[in-house]
Design a protein around this motif. Structure first.
Motif, PDB file in Angstrom:
ATOM      1  N   SER A  38       0.865  -1.178   0.000  1.00 30.69           N
ATOM      2  CA  SER A  38       0.000   0.000   0.000  1.00 30.69           C
ATOM      3  C   SER A  38       0.896   1.219   0.000  1.00 30.69           C
ATOM      4  O   SER A  38       2.035   1.162   0.475  1.00 30.69           O
ATOM      5  CB  SER A  38      -0.888   0.014   1.245  1.00 30.69           C
ATOM      6  OG  SER A  38      -1.823  -1.023   1.192  1.00 30.69           O
ATOM      7  N   SER A  39       0.387   2.331  -0.529  1.00 32.79           N
ATOM      8  CA  SER A  39       1.196   3.543  -0.584  1.00 32.79           C
ATOM      9  C   SER A  39       1.726   3.899   0.807  1.00 32.79           C
ATOM     10  O   SER A  39       1.032   3.739   1.812  1.00 32.79           O
ATOM     11  CB  SER A  39       0.388   4.690  -1.178  1.00 32.79           C
ATOM     12  OG  SER A  39      -0.797   4.896  -0.454  1.00 32.79           O
ATOM     13  N   ASN A  40       2.961   4.352   0.847  1.00 31.90           N
ATOM     14  CA  ASN A  40       3.665   4.757   2.069  1.00 31.90           C
ATOM     15  C   ASN A  40       3.866   3.626   3.066  1.00 31.90           C
ATOM     16  O   ASN A  40       3.980   3.874   4.258  1.00 31.90           O
ATOM     17  CB  ASN A  40       2.953   5.939   2.742  1.00 31.90           C
ATOM     18  CG  ASN A  40       2.894   7.136   1.824  1.00 31.90           C
ATOM     19  OD1 ASN A  40       3.887   7.468   1.170  1.00 31.90           O
ATOM     20  ND2 ASN A  40       1.747   7.757   1.730  1.00 31.90           N
ATOM     21  N   GLN A  41       3.912   2.389   2.592  1.00 29.67           N
ATOM     22  CA  GLN A  41       4.195   1.254   3.450  1.00 29.67           C
ATOM     23  C   GLN A  41       5.315   0.432   2.840  1.00 29.67           C
ATOM     24  O   GLN A  41       5.690   0.627   1.695  1.00 29.67           O
ATOM     25  CB  GLN A  41       2.954   0.387   3.643  1.00 29.67           C
ATOM     26  CG  GLN A  41       1.860   1.082   4.429  1.00 29.67           C
ATOM     27  CD  GLN A  41       0.672   0.168   4.669  1.00 29.67           C
ATOM     28  OE1 GLN A  41       0.489  -0.834   4.010  1.00 29.67           O
ATOM     29  NE2 GLN A  41      -0.135   0.537   5.653  1.00 29.67           N
ATOM     30  N   GLY A  42       5.859  -0.495   3.628  1.00 26.95           N
ATOM     31  CA  GLY A  42       6.937  -1.328   3.144  1.00 26.95           C
ATOM     32  C   GLY A  42       6.809  -2.749   3.634  1.00 26.95           C
ATOM     33  O   GLY A  42       5.927  -3.076   4.422  1.00 26.95           O
TER      34      GLY A  42
END
Length: 166
Positions: A38-42
């Motif tokens: 998901s955006s801004n996750q790793g």
């Protein structure tokens, strides 16, 4: 004529000999499994064996931080798809895997619930865009949903608004 035939044979031999030594590049296709972010996750990824070089094809979509020869952290930077590659010290492939980054829908739903607990609008990801569907009571309310979704998707050009107004 006697001179032309040996020259022709020499040129033909050179062309055939050169073609025999020429090699084509081997295209390495990514694995069928996908790393979903998901955006801004790793996500922390353990490689099957040590890697000497690790890189991402499109660093606008995701990037990688090497923690050890077998442990890498892949983090999302933008919405889209790219590929993670890892090579060993002999340039042999360790990993070629697709990385898909989508908008953070859990966070988006949370924001939608704050706007209206009944959540009459849903967001569906398609490639790097979000499709908004549902029915609301005013254009102002629909605009609020669109603005929230645009913030999650990286801009209003990434929103397909199919919200109906009752």
């Amino acid at each position: 004529m006697n001179r032309i035939l040996p020259i022709f044979a020499l040129v033909l031999g050179l062309l055939v000999g050169t073609a025999a030594f020429a090699q084509t590049a081997k295209v390495i296709a990514p694995a069928s499994s996908v790393i979903q972010l998901s955006s801004n996750q790793g996500q922390l990824i353990r490689l099957p064996r040590p890697a000497n070089a690790v890189f991402i094809a499109d660093t606008k979509i995701a990037d990688v931080s090497v923690r050890s020869p077998q442990l890498v952290y892949v983090f999302a930077k933008g919405i889209g798809e790219t590929t993670l590659y890892a090579l060993d010290s002999h340039d042999q492939l360790v990993v070629a895997q697709r990385v898909n980054v989508a908008a953070n829908l859990a966070r988006l739903k949370e924001e939608f619930r704050k706007l209206d607990p009944a959540m009459p609008v849903e967001a569906t990801p398609i490639a790097d865009q979000l499709i908004l569907t549902g029915t609301v009571d005013s254009a102002d309310t629909a605009d609020q949903y669109v603005r929230i979704a645009a913030a999650a998707a990286g801009g209003d050009k990434k929103i397909i608004n199919r919200i109906h107004i009752s």
